[in-house]
Design a protein around this motif. Structure first.
Motif, mmCIF file in Angstrom:
data_model
loop_
_atom_site.group_PDB
_atom_site.id
_atom_site.type_symbol
_atom_site.label_atom_id
_atom_site.label_comp_id
_atom_site.label_asym_id
_atom_site.label_seq_id
_atom_site.Cartn_x
_atom_site.Cartn_y
_atom_site.Cartn_z
ATOM 1 N N LYS A 1 7.159 5.956 -2.107
ATOM 2 C CA LYS A 1 8.212 5.393 -2.961
ATOM 3 C C LYS A 1 9.318 6.418 -3.216
ATOM 4 O O LYS A 1 10.503 6.057 -3.260
ATOM 5 C CB LYS A 1 7.604 4.882 -4.265
ATOM 6 C CG LYS A 1 6.793 3.594 -4.082
ATOM 7 C CD LYS A 1 6.181 3.088 -5.376
ATOM 8 C CE LYS A 1 4.926 3.842 -5.731
ATOM 9 N NZ LYS A 1 4.233 3.265 -6.906
ATOM 10 N N GLU A 2 8.955 7.662 -3.374
ATOM 11 C CA GLU A 2 9.972 8.709 -3.548
ATOM 12 C C GLU A 2 10.870 8.799 -2.314
ATOM 13 O O GLU A 2 12.090 8.964 -2.430
ATOM 14 C CB GLU A 2 9.289 10.055 -3.812
ATOM 15 C CG GLU A 2 8.643 10.154 -5.198
ATOM 16 C CD GLU A 2 7.848 11.431 -5.372
ATOM 17 O OE1 GLU A 2 7.686 12.176 -4.372
ATOM 18 O OE2 GLU A 2 7.391 11.695 -6.505
ATOM 19 N N ALA A 3 10.271 8.681 -1.136
ATOM 20 C CA ALA A 3 11.049 8.744 0.098
ATOM 21 C C ALA A 3 11.965 7.531 0.229
ATOM 22 O O ALA A 3 13.130 7.644 0.638
ATOM 23 C CB ALA A 3 10.112 8.841 1.301
ATOM 24 N N LEU A 4 11.467 6.351 -0.123
ATOM 25 C CA LEU A 4 12.295 5.147 -0.060
ATOM 26 C C LEU A 4 13.478 5.243 -1.018
ATOM 27 O O LEU A 4 14.604 4.862 -0.677
ATOM 28 C CB LEU A 4 11.449 3.912 -0.382
ATOM 29 C CG LEU A 4 10.529 3.433 0.735
ATOM 30 C CD1 LEU A 4 9.487 2.460 0.196
ATOM 31 C CD2 LEU A 4 11.345 2.771 1.852
ATOM 32 N N MET A 5 13.242 5.753 -2.222
ATOM 33 C CA MET A 5 14.348 5.903 -3.174
ATOM 34 C C MET A 5 15.369 6.917 -2.657
ATOM 35 O O MET A 5 16.575 6.748 -2.862
ATOM 36 C CB MET A 5 13.807 6.298 -4.542
ATOM 37 C CG MET A 5 13.126 5.149 -5.277
ATOM 38 S SD MET A 5 12.708 5.518 -6.995
ATOM 39 C CE MET A 5 11.290 6.606 -6.767
ATOM 40 N N GLY B 1 0.798 -1.219 0.000
ATOM 41 C CA GLY B 1 0.000 0.000 0.000
ATOM 42 C C GLY B 1 0.828 1.266 0.000
ATOM 43 O O GLY B 1 0.419 2.293 0.558
ATOM 44 N N LEU B 2 2.004 1.229 -0.640
ATOM 45 C CA LEU B 2 2.854 2.419 -0.696
ATOM 46 C C LEU B 2 2.280 3.443 -1.671
ATOM 47 O O LEU B 2 1.832 3.093 -2.759
ATOM 48 C CB LEU B 2 4.264 2.043 -1.151
ATOM 49 C CG LEU B 2 5.055 1.078 -0.263
ATOM 50 C CD1 LEU B 2 6.366 0.710 -0.942
ATOM 51 C CD2 LEU B 2 5.310 1.686 1.107
ATOM 52 N N THR B 3 2.323 4.703 -1.290
ATOM 53 C CA THR B 3 1.904 5.787 -2.173
ATOM 54 C C THR B 3 3.081 6.237 -3.039
ATOM 55 O O THR B 3 4.230 5.842 -2.804
ATOM 56 C CB THR B 3 1.405 6.985 -1.365
ATOM 57 O OG1 THR B 3 2.518 7.528 -0.623
ATOM 58 C CG2 THR B 3 0.295 6.570 -0.390
ATOM 59 N N LYS B 4 2.804 7.076 -4.001
ATOM 60 C CA LYS B 4 3.877 7.633 -4.834
ATOM 61 C C LYS B 4 4.883 8.384 -3.971
ATOM 62 O O LYS B 4 6.097 8.286 -4.168
ATOM 63 C CB LYS B 4 3.283 8.570 -5.890
ATOM 64 C CG LYS B 4 4.295 9.132 -6.889
ATOM 65 C CD LYS B 4 3.601 9.983 -7.942
ATOM 66 C CE LYS B 4 4.578 10.449 -9.026
ATOM 67 N NZ LYS B 4 5.624 11.328 -8.487
#
Length: 377
Positions: free
Chosen positions: A352-356, A346-349
């Motif tokens: 995902k930006e934060a994880l990258m 359930g990751l949001t856009k």
């Protein structure tokens, strides 16, 4: 009036408690709250999301490394191993060296989907980086060897890599006069054997280590080294994204084997992973968990090198990689089952930006070791 007074008392209490934990200059928002939570020793961080039964270690900074630098300068085995590592005469064609697939300019990988060796023959798997290879218990994507000395023989002998008959290699190296004093310095005598060749190469490979990243600086108390977005990614990595179940400890790997749903069963890129070695159906599709140290330098990713976009990889994990057997596969013992640790996220856009961003913070400045200017003659 009594009820209103009671409510006001609670509000004042909460404000006082907040004042004890949040600096006066801090803005009370999500980013600052996370920075406050993580700008302290890891033992005081929020608990990570870890499934029952998983053995894990908290994330930690890299250890100080002076041994590698000293070894490059003074250890005769390491110095010999470096020359052998870069010497294409270890191959049958005199054109392929260990460094052909493990290039220091490419984070000790080769930047290709799959390896390329003798006669331009392609392998079937992506070349893993040698960064921090010293700490791995099992080598290769399928863990088929348990030591660097044993690992070195495989690419030397493999037809689509160096294509050299291992029993013939010692005589070939012994015919190069310049190597004899180097073996004497490393082993006390000039006699050249296959074991001594692989021992020297392994000694050199054990010195190939990551340099500190901004995450390491952060872990050492320099909390300004990571941005709010990167800290958010760190928090997601440890919680909602469930990454810590497999990527934990100093080197962000559990060293274990998992099926994440990329077996391509019955299709062009089929690879059954650890099963090819163990012949245990429980191992179908399992591959070794790679370290995430310097991960943004080691693309393309996965055992088959098919993924060159980190957002795409996060989308894979986000989906949970459900695998349903097709008609006729219900009772197929080799049908790959995705590891129970892989679940929809359930990751949001924005997540995902934060994880990258956090993965970028794990990536240090590469050290590009110069190749030897000359090889023994």
């Amino acid at each position: 009036m009594i009820r209103i007074a009671g409510i006001l008392s609670i509000v004042v209490t909460v404000m006082l408690m907040s004042a004890l934990t949040i600096p006066e200059h801090a803005q009370v928002n999500a980013a600052d709250s996370l920075r406050i939570l993580y700008a302290r020793p890891a033992a005081a961080w929020p608990a990570p999301v870890i499934d029952s039964g998983v053995q894990w270690q908290e994330l930690a900074a890299l250890p100080a490394d002076t041994a590698s630098v000293n070894a490059w300068a003074s250890d005769p085995k390491v110095q010999l191993g470096k020359l052998l590592f870069f010497d294409p005469r270890l191959s049958s064609s005199n054109q392929i060296s260990c460094s052909s697939c493990h290039d220091p300019d490419l984070a000790w990988g080769d930047g290709r989907k799959v390896s390329l060796g003798t006669d331009h023959l392609q392998g079937t798997r992506n070349t893993p980086s040698l960064l921090n290879v010293w700490m791995q218990r099992n080598l290769f994507w399928d863990g088929r060897v348990d030591g660097l000395e044993s690992q070195a023989i495989n690419p030397i002998a493999t037809h689509h890599e160096m294509n050299m008959e291992p029993p013939l290699l010692p005589a070939k190296i012994a015919a190069i006069p310049g190597y004899r004093p180097l073996f004497r310095n490393a082993f006390g005598e000039e006699r050249i054997t296959l074991d001594r060749i692989t021992t020297a190469i392994a000694a050199f490979e054990r010195t190939i280590r990551s340099r500190d990243s901004r995450f390491d600086e952060f872990m050492k108390g320099r909390y300004h080294k990571m941005s709010d977005l990167e800290i958010k990614g760190l928090h997601l990595f440890r919680t909602k994204a469930r990454c810590m179940n497999c990527h934990n400890g100093q080197y962000l790997t559990d060293g274990a084997f998992h099926n994440i749903g990329l077996t391509y069963y019955g299709r062009k890129y089929q690879d059954l992973g650890l099963y090819n070695i163990s012949r245990d159906t429980a191992d179908v599709g399992r591959f070794r968990t790679p370290s995430l140290r310097d991960v943004m330098l080691t693309r393309p990713w996965m055992h088959n090198g098919l993924f060159d976009d980190m957002e795409g990889i996060l989308n894979i994990y986000n989906s949970g990689m459900p695998m349903k057997p097709k008609p006729g596969q219900e009772n197929d013992a080799l049908f790959p089952r995705t590891d129970k640790l892989i679940k929809p996220l359930g990751l949001t856009k924005e997540d995902k930006e934060a994880l990258m961003a956090f993965l970028q913070a794990l990536t240090g400045k590469p050290y590009k070791m110069p190749r030897p200017e000359t090889l023994p003659q």
